[in-house]
Design a protein around this motif. Structure first.
Motif, mmCIF file in Angstrom:
data_model
loop_
_atom_site.group_PDB
_atom_site.id
_atom_site.type_symbol
_atom_site.label_atom_id
_atom_site.label_comp_id
_atom_site.label_asym_id
_atom_site.label_seq_id
_atom_site.Cartn_x
_atom_site.Cartn_y
_atom_site.Cartn_z
ATOM 1 N N PHE A 73 0.844 -1.202 0.000
ATOM 2 C CA PHE A 73 0.000 0.000 0.000
ATOM 3 C C PHE A 73 0.878 1.249 0.000
ATOM 4 O O PHE A 73 2.020 1.215 0.468
ATOM 5 C CB PHE A 73 -0.953 -0.013 1.200
ATOM 6 C CG PHE A 73 -0.259 -0.073 2.529
ATOM 7 C CD1 PHE A 73 0.244 1.078 3.126
ATOM 8 C CD2 PHE A 73 -0.084 -1.291 3.183
ATOM 9 C CE1 PHE A 73 0.886 1.023 4.348
ATOM 10 C CE2 PHE A 73 0.572 -1.356 4.410
ATOM 11 C CZ PHE A 73 1.049 -0.186 4.983
ATOM 12 N N THR A 131 -0.146 4.460 1.067
ATOM 13 C CA THR A 131 -0.578 5.570 1.930
ATOM 14 C C THR A 131 0.397 5.792 3.072
ATOM 15 O O THR A 131 1.202 4.925 3.410
ATOM 16 C CB THR A 131 -1.956 5.261 2.530
ATOM 17 O OG1 THR A 131 -1.926 3.916 2.995
ATOM 18 C CG2 THR A 131 -3.050 5.438 1.516
ATOM 19 N N ARG A 146 12.227 14.723 -2.419
ATOM 20 C CA ARG A 146 11.475 14.269 -3.585
ATOM 21 C C ARG A 146 10.202 13.541 -3.153
ATOM 22 O O ARG A 146 10.124 13.059 -2.024
ATOM 23 C CB ARG A 146 12.353 13.326 -4.414
ATOM 24 C CG ARG A 146 13.515 14.044 -5.095
ATOM 25 C CD ARG A 146 14.504 13.071 -5.740
ATOM 26 N NE ARG A 146 13.877 11.857 -6.153
ATOM 27 C CZ ARG A 146 14.318 10.633 -5.830
ATOM 28 N NH1 ARG A 146 15.395 10.480 -5.098
ATOM 29 N NH2 ARG A 146 13.686 9.572 -6.260
HETATM 30 N N1 LIG Z 1 10.323 5.659 7.508
HETATM 31 C C1 LIG Z 1 9.343 4.899 6.997
HETATM 32 N N2 LIG Z 1 9.037 3.710 7.538
HETATM 33 C C2 LIG Z 1 8.054 2.928 7.011
HETATM 34 N N3 LIG Z 1 7.321 3.280 5.945
HETATM 35 C C3 LIG Z 1 7.569 4.466 5.346
HETATM 36 C C4 LIG Z 1 8.591 5.327 5.842
HETATM 37 N N4 LIG Z 1 8.624 6.441 5.068
HETATM 38 C C5 LIG Z 1 7.660 6.265 4.142
HETATM 39 N N5 LIG Z 1 7.024 5.089 4.290
HETATM 40 C C6 LIG Z 1 5.964 4.599 3.377
HETATM 41 O O1 LIG Z 1 6.347 4.987 2.065
HETATM 42 C C7 LIG Z 1 5.268 5.566 1.330
HETATM 43 C C8 LIG Z 1 5.557 7.008 0.944
HETATM 44 O O2 LIG Z 1 5.682 7.796 2.108
HETATM 45 P P1 LIG Z 1 5.165 9.306 2.217
HETATM 46 O O3 LIG Z 1 5.405 9.741 3.605
HETATM 47 O O4 LIG Z 1 3.768 9.405 1.710
HETATM 48 O O5 LIG Z 1 6.157 10.056 1.222
HETATM 49 P P2 LIG Z 1 6.208 11.612 0.819
HETATM 50 O O6 LIG Z 1 5.346 12.369 1.761
HETATM 51 O O7 LIG Z 1 7.640 11.974 0.893
HETATM 52 O O8 LIG Z 1 5.704 11.670 -0.597
HETATM 53 C C9 LIG Z 1 4.049 5.399 2.239
HETATM 54 O O9 LIG Z 1 3.382 4.211 1.864
HETATM 55 C C10 LIG Z 1 4.619 5.257 3.621
HETATM 56 O O10 LIG Z 1 3.781 4.460 4.439
#
Ligand SMILES: Nc1ncnc2c1ncn2[C@@H]1O[C@H](COP(=O)(O)OP(=O)(O)O)[C@@H](O)[C@H]1O
Ligand SMILES: [Mg+2]
Length: 424
Positions: A18, A20, A61
């Protein structure tokens, strides 16, 4: 009869890929799945903990994990008696009055979320009325009323014009923050999340409206703000005006998680989604798949998970026996190549698709500028500039953060690299 779940053969309840953000109190996407980022977390929390009020920015990014990081910051802060709301605020660039209204609404949400019996305080009640009318306004922009919608007999729904917010908002915001501090909150933490898809002009507007409310809102005691967005947008917002630059900490520019962080992240997800604790999950993909996609997407987790999900679902639907071997690299890549090719051809049209192929033919991982592309494509710079804008809008190319005195560097996105992959 339950509907078919293609992940069941791996003993998983649902897709582990997923895209999100993680969320507090979620059964399926809890914050306990979070990995890495300890230094960034420490820095963000220490800045909040060491100041009466603070203003920070997280840049990077798309898909690197910015939003998720700030979700975790809020959770930690909440455990340490800061008040926060789960949702984040999308900054408006329209006017400082409207932005003030949004900040007020954000603080109000945090107050109500962290203190269920907040209603009976006059400061909260007054804020609530203004917030209702702000929300009404953003719901239906056509409503226009000259005068105040607040202070009257309770719940009549009158939209408040931005000028009224400028007049009344700061006082109400101050009172609300003081209420929170009086009730034992260490502070209120706001998460402004949308400096990602703003146009250049909107980014500049965002910088202007933030400056305009600096003293009346941003600098208030008890208020902690984290702004999140794409690197160039965050830099513009923070650096455009000296008055804002001087009160913001240097932006944290997120790097990609390491590959071993990503393995850990996936392992956490597989474990959390196990159907039955006594029946361990089976790894859906070989490690080489993860490694390759990590490389192609340069750490963009969202892009990577989307590919894994799309590709695996296609493969799993076609699978005849349920041996559930981890999927190998070549099977997945050929599915993804086909899928992404079809999508991109459709999205770009034949001419731009041909140009993209030409670039990928040179080297799909290469960094190009408008000048080098004008050579590769044999087009003049104006045409190239126009094409690049369209390619960027279709998600086929990505601009790297601008460096002073330098032309912008461009890369093909993971999607294009999958579509043009030359694998055997
Ligand atoms: N440090 C982390 N540990 C576990 N899952 C993460 C982590 N960082 C991001 N994810 C997962 O990666 C995906 C993208 O993260 P997101 O925070 O939405 O990225 P951004 O805001 O930089 O576009 C999501 O599905 C999120 O749950
Ligand atoms: Mg995000």
């Amino acid at each position: 009869m339950p509907l078919p779940n293609v992940w069941e053969i791996f003993h998983l309840k649902s897709s582990p890929y997923f895209q999100t953000t993680l969320q507090k109190d979620s059964n399926t996407k809890p914050l306990s799945l979070f990995v890495g980022r300890q230094r960034e977390l420490q820095r963000l929390l220490a800045t909040i903990g060491s100041n009466l009020g603070s203003r920070q920015a997280v840049a990077g990014r798309p898909g690197l994990g910015k939003t998720t990081l700030v979700q975790v910051v809020k959770d930690r802060a909440r455990t340490a008696s800061y008040w926060t709301a789960d949702d984040f605020i999308s900054i408006t660039t329209e006017s400082s009055g409207v932005l003030l209204g949004q900040l007020l609404a954000g603080v109000y949400d945090a107050v109500v979320a962290c203190n269920p019996d907040a209603d009976d305080d006059p400061a909260v009640e007054e804020a609530q009325q203004l917030v209702c009318s702000v929300r009404l306004r953003s719901g239906s922009m056509s409503v226009s009323v000259a005068g105040f919608g607040v202070g009257g007999g309770g719940s009549e729904a009158v939209s408040t014009p931005p000028s009224a917010l400028i007049l009344d908002g700061p006082r109400i915001l101050r009172n609300l923050l003081n209420y929170a501090l009086r009730k034992g909150a260490k502070g209120v933490l706001l998460h402004l999340n949308n400096l990602e898809n703003l146009s250049k002009a909107d980014t500049r507007n965002a910088a202007d409206v933030l400056r305009d409310i600096r003293d009346s809102a941003l600098m208030l005691d008890g208020l902690h703000v984290i702004v999140v967005g794409a690197t160039d947008a965050v830099r513009t917002v923070v650096n455009r005006h000296p008055q804002i630059r001087s009160v913001f900490s240097n932006p944290i520019i997120l790097k990609e998680l390491t590959l071993s962080n990503v393995y850990e992240l996936l392992n956490n997800r597989y474990q959390a989604l196990q159907i039955d604790a006594n029946k361990p999950f089976r790894n859906p993909v070989e490690d080489s798949v993860v490694e390759k996609l990590y490389d192609i997407f340069r750490g963009d987790l969202r892009g990577m998970f989307k590919s894994l999900e799309d590709g695996m679902q296609t493969l799993l639907l076609d699978m005849i026996d349920d041996a559930a071997l981890p999927t190998g690299l070549n099977d997945l890549l050929s599915v993804l190549k086909k899928q992404n090719q079809e999508e991109l051809k459709e999205e770009l049209g034949p001419t731009r698709w041909r140009l993209v192929l030409q670039w990928a033919g040179a080297d799909p991982g290469s960094i190009q500028t408008q000048t080098t592309l004008s050579n590769i494509w044999d087009l003049d710079i104006e045409e190239v500039s126009d094409i690049m804008e369209k390619l960027a809008n279709s998600g086929a190319v990505e601009a790297l953060p601008k460096r002073p005195e330098r032309e912008i560097d461009y890369l093909l996105t993971g999607k294009v690299r999958l579509a043009t992959l030359d694998h055997s």
